[in-house]
Scaffold this active site. Structure first.
Site, short mmCIF file in Angstrom:
data_model
loop_
_atom_site.label_atom_id
_atom_site.label_comp_id
_atom_site.label_asym_id
_atom_site.label_seq_id
_atom_site.Cartn_x
_atom_site.Cartn_y
_atom_site.Cartn_z
N ASP A 2 -6.34 9.93 0.52
CA ASP A 2 -5.22 9.14 0.01
C ASP A 2 -5.40 7.66 0.37
O ASP A 2 -6.18 7.31 1.27
CB ASP A 2 -3.93 9.70 0.64
CG ASP A 2 -2.69 9.44 -0.19
OD1 ASP A 2 -2.75 8.63 -1.12
OD2 ASP A 2 -1.64 10.04 0.12
N ASP A 18 2.40 10.85 -8.43
CA ASP A 18 3.38 11.52 -7.57
C ASP A 18 4.53 12.08 -8.38
O ASP A 18 5.36 12.81 -7.85
CB ASP A 18 3.93 10.53 -6.53
CG ASP A 18 2.98 10.40 -5.35
OD1 ASP A 18 2.09 11.26 -5.21
OD2 ASP A 18 3.13 9.45 -4.57
C1 DGJ Z 1 0.97 9.83 -1.52
C2 DGJ Z 1 0.40 10.98 -2.28
O1 DGJ Z 1 0.32 10.68 -3.63
C3 DGJ Z 1 1.26 12.22 -2.03
O2 DGJ Z 1 0.79 13.28 -2.80
C4 DGJ Z 1 1.23 12.53 -0.58
O3 DGJ Z 1 -0.05 12.90 -0.18
C5 DGJ Z 1 1.72 11.34 0.22
N1 DGJ Z 1 1.01 10.15 -0.11
C6 DGJ Z 1 1.58 11.59 1.70
O4 DGJ Z 1 1.91 10.52 2.44
#
Ligand code: DGJ
Length: 731
Positions: free
Chosen positions: A480, A550
């Site tokens: 990430d 997300d």
């Molecule tokens: C952003 C990601 O897109 C989410 O899926 C998740 O992993 C969060 N970060 C965790 O902080």
């Protein structure tokens, strides 16, 4: 050979699939100019002089220098340079030791070779001697002794030409590059539309199509990554090009940092397209003997509309771009605990999810953010990649072993590029984050970006990751990245190299990913950046899939996944079924529909399977079966857009057809129910007109021509957000 030098005509002719790209050497001053890019043409009778109009004022290369500027400002240069009179977008900007900014290139030599050499430290498409041919053209600025080596690769069976440039200081004085783009193409005519992908967090890659007009349209990022807002992609389409007809030129930068793409409608009915690293914040010092490599641009030509361009990108990226051994394999169906628990989990909670999930056929548990340091919120601990044993009692190994005993794989989340101010790492090394001494660097999500350009920092982070990954049987990593780069300053770089930080940073990220995938080749790497802020071909080189957004709402995902699939194959699009009401938009959609939408991606779950309604849970084994039945087709087949909900505001439809045209899967989503309107006819695409197909649900047979030209009636859906799959097999 896909590339030849036609000596009589002083032309390089690059043939790639159904496309030709032609470069001419002009005048005794050896200007290198663009002659043609379009549908494949034969070698003879190509009149480059007339195509470039160099016998006609104001395009004439002036002999006596009287009207030199009008020539420079109209000539379709293959790699235009700043400062001598080409006032359109240029590719090369320099600062020499005398403080001057001008440069001028002339053709010097060339080499044609089979295959495709890799680009130093950069991700790029690859190819073997049978599949592609590469042309290296050496150009020179004789005053500066600055060499520019233009690299072109033509793919034999795809309408794809890739480009890059290597810039070498062969002189005795240092030169700084202030702009070093990867390509320039001048297309004749000005009746074009520009297609690009725009967005924001949770609504990435919405398609925009606008008329080119005159002047410049810039799509760029200076966030240190492409960002949610723009994608390093632009297409120039004939204004009457449709999904299925007309000429379209797609450009995509194989790069995950600051990018710049500009389409300029110029004064004499031409379109200039340039693409490369964003010159904002960029400066690269070349000491004598040093060279700089610009990232690759993939240029796709289609005469079969936007759909043709899309399928060419998919074919290229599904093969000679993704290195992972998972590329051609069904990926495990995973369940990720982010939307299920956020930071609030422990071993027992995860095992409860895993137990239930495995009984339903789900194949992997992914433990998301919150397993390390003292991380119970996003306020701390990034950089402390040490297991939090208060949460994970018995340690990581115990958890992974227990999950493995259920027959499931185990995956883990990292955000390796970041550091929280409240972390042991930051307390020990505050100088390791990107910042400018004496200036308070801005925080985002309460975190700083690590100065990975400094190899000591990159090594320290990688060692922590490696230790964790070696501790247990981990077969998946979600990588990430949750904030952009700002306050560009590196304690490690000298003042004259501070302008190199953003590019050095992304080179260091690539190096870490290379180490990770080399040390742990069995690991499936999924990239992510606050959802889909780093969805680009550079990332795909290292990992075969990227978390798309997300926003997991099935209806919003129609638009996000459609835009993403404009360029990137369905097999790369991270897509999960999540719980409702949706956490981002509070919408409730049927579980079945959420499954159909996630099926057009990697497919997985993002929910607490112990808590969802029983009727939803009962559907999971069916969805698992559906995934196994259709994933080979979805991963490898040709993708066709049929109807776009963002245009018609009622329904969405797409289909995937196997390469041999013997099987197809149509997905239809009725977004809104219309009164007095219980069925809708859609026309299919990509089938073989003479083949008879059987609908495996209804048992009805129909010819490909009838399905494509007359269409089929979609019936049986009542209510909003309902979906349907139609599976066709050749009789
Ligand atoms: C952003 C990601 O897109 C989410 O899926 C998740 O992993 C969060 N970060 C965790 O902080």
């Amino acid at each position: 050979m896909g590339i030849r030098y036609l000596a009589d005509q002083r032309l390089f002719k690059l043939d790639a699939g159904d496309a030709s790209y032609i470069i001419g050497i002009v005048d005794e001053e050896q200007f290198l100019g663009h002659v043609y890019f379009g549908r494949r043409i034969s070698d003879s009778f190509i009149h480059s002089d007339s195509l470039m109009r160099i016998n006609e004022s104001p395009f004439v290369p002036s002999k006596n220098n009287r009207d030199r500027l009008s020539f420079y400002d109209t000539f379709p240069s293959e790699y235009p340079t700043h400062g001598i009179g080409d006032f359109r977008e240029t590719c090369l900007g320099i600062l020499d030791s005398g403080g001057h900014t001008a440069s001028k290139l002339e053709f010097v030599s060339y080499e044609i070779m089979k295959g495709k050499p890799p680009l130093d430290g950069l991700p790029a498409t690859f190819g073997n001697d049978e599949d592609c041919t590469t042309l290296k053209i050496v150009c020179l600025d004789r005053i500066l002794n600055l060499e520019v080596i233009l690299l072109y690769t033509a793919f034999e069976h795809l309408n794809v030409i890739t480009r890059s440039a290597v810039i070498r200081n062969s002189g005795n004085d240092p030169i700084s590059l202030t702009k070093a783009l990867s390509c320039c193409v001048d297309l004749d005519g000005n009746d074009y539309d520009i297609i690009s992908l725009h967005g924001s967090w949770a609504r990435e890659r919405h398609i925009q199509r606008i008329p080119m007009g005159l002047g410049k349209k810039v799509i760029s990022s200076n966030r240190g990554e492409p960002g949610h807002q723009y994608n390093p992609f632009v297409a120039v389409a004939e204004s009457d090009a449709t999904e299925d007809f007309g000429e379209v030129y797609g450009f995509n930068l194989v790069y995950s940092g600051n990018f710049y793409a500009c389409v300029e409608g110029t004064q004499f009915e031409a379109a200039r397209i340039v693409m490369g690293i964003n010159p904002t914040d960029f400066r690269w010092l070349l000491e004598p003997g040093q060279e700089f490599t610009a990232p690759e641009v993939v240029m796709v030509y289609s005469y079969q509309g936007i759909g043709g361009m899309t399928r060419t990108f998919h074919d290229l990226y599904r093969k000679p771009l993704i290195r992972s051994s998972y590329r051609d394999r069904k990926r495990p169906i995973l369940i990720n605990n982010w939307e299920a628990t956020y930071f609030n989990f422990d071993t027992e909670k995860l095992l409860a999810i895993a137990r239930e999930a495995s009984s339903l056929g789900i194949e992997m548990l992914v433990m998301d953010d919150g397993w390390f340091g003292r991380r119970n919120s996003d306020n701390c601990s990034l950089g402390d990649w040490v297991v939090n044993e208060e949460k994970l009692k018995g340690g990581l190994r115990h958890l992974v072993d227990e999950v493995n005993k259920l027959g499931m794989g185990f995956g883990i989340w990292f955000e390796p590029e970041m550091v929280s101010p409240d972390s042991d790492l930051y307390r020990a090394h505050p100088e390791w984050c990107i910042h400018i001494e004496g200036r308070t660097a801005g925080l985002a999500r309460n975190q700083y970006v690590l100065d990975l350009a400094n190899p000591e920092v990159a090594d320290a982070v990688y060692d922590m990751m490696k230790k964790i990954l070696s501790e247990a049987n981990i077969t998946y990593v979600k990588w990430d990245m949750n904030r952009p780069l700002t306050d560009l300053g590196s304690n490690w770089l000298p003042p004259e190299r501070q302008g190199e930080l953003s590019h050095r940073y992304i080179l260091a990220v690539y190096k870490m990913m290379d180490r990770l995938t080399t040390d742990f080749p069995h690991i499936l790497l999924e990239n992510c950046s606050g959802g889909g802020a780093r969805f680009d071909p550079g990332m795909l080189y290292y990992g075969p899939q990227i978390w798309c957004s997300d926003n997991t709402d099935a209806i919003d995902r129609l638009i996000i996944q459609r835009g993403t699939a404009m360029v990137y194959p369905l097999s790369t699009i991270g897509a999960h079924v999540s719980d409702c009401p949706n956490h981002t938009v509070n919408r409730t959609t049927p579980f079945e529909t959420r499954g159909y939408v996630a099926l057009a991606g990697t497919f997985g779950y993002e929910l607490d399977v112990t808590k969802i309604p029983e009727e939803d849970r009962k559907m999971i084994p069916e969805q698992v079966k559906m995934y196994h039945k259709y994933n080979d087709l979805i991963r490898e087949g040709d993708y066709y857009r049929i109807a776009d909900f963002s245009d018609n505001h009622l329904y969405d439809a797409w289909m995937v057809v196997s390469k041999d045209k013997k099987e197809a899967l149509v997905t239809y989503i009725q977004v809104y129910q219309r009164p007095n309107h219980r069925s809708r006819r859609i026309r299919l695409k990509g089938l073989d007109e003479n083949t008879v197909y059987r609908d495996s649900l209804t048992g009805e047979s129909c010819s490909g021509s009838a399905l494509m030209y007359a269409g089929i009636n979609i019936t049986g859906l009542y209510g909003d957000f309902r979906g349907k799959l139609i599976h066709l097999t050749a009789v």
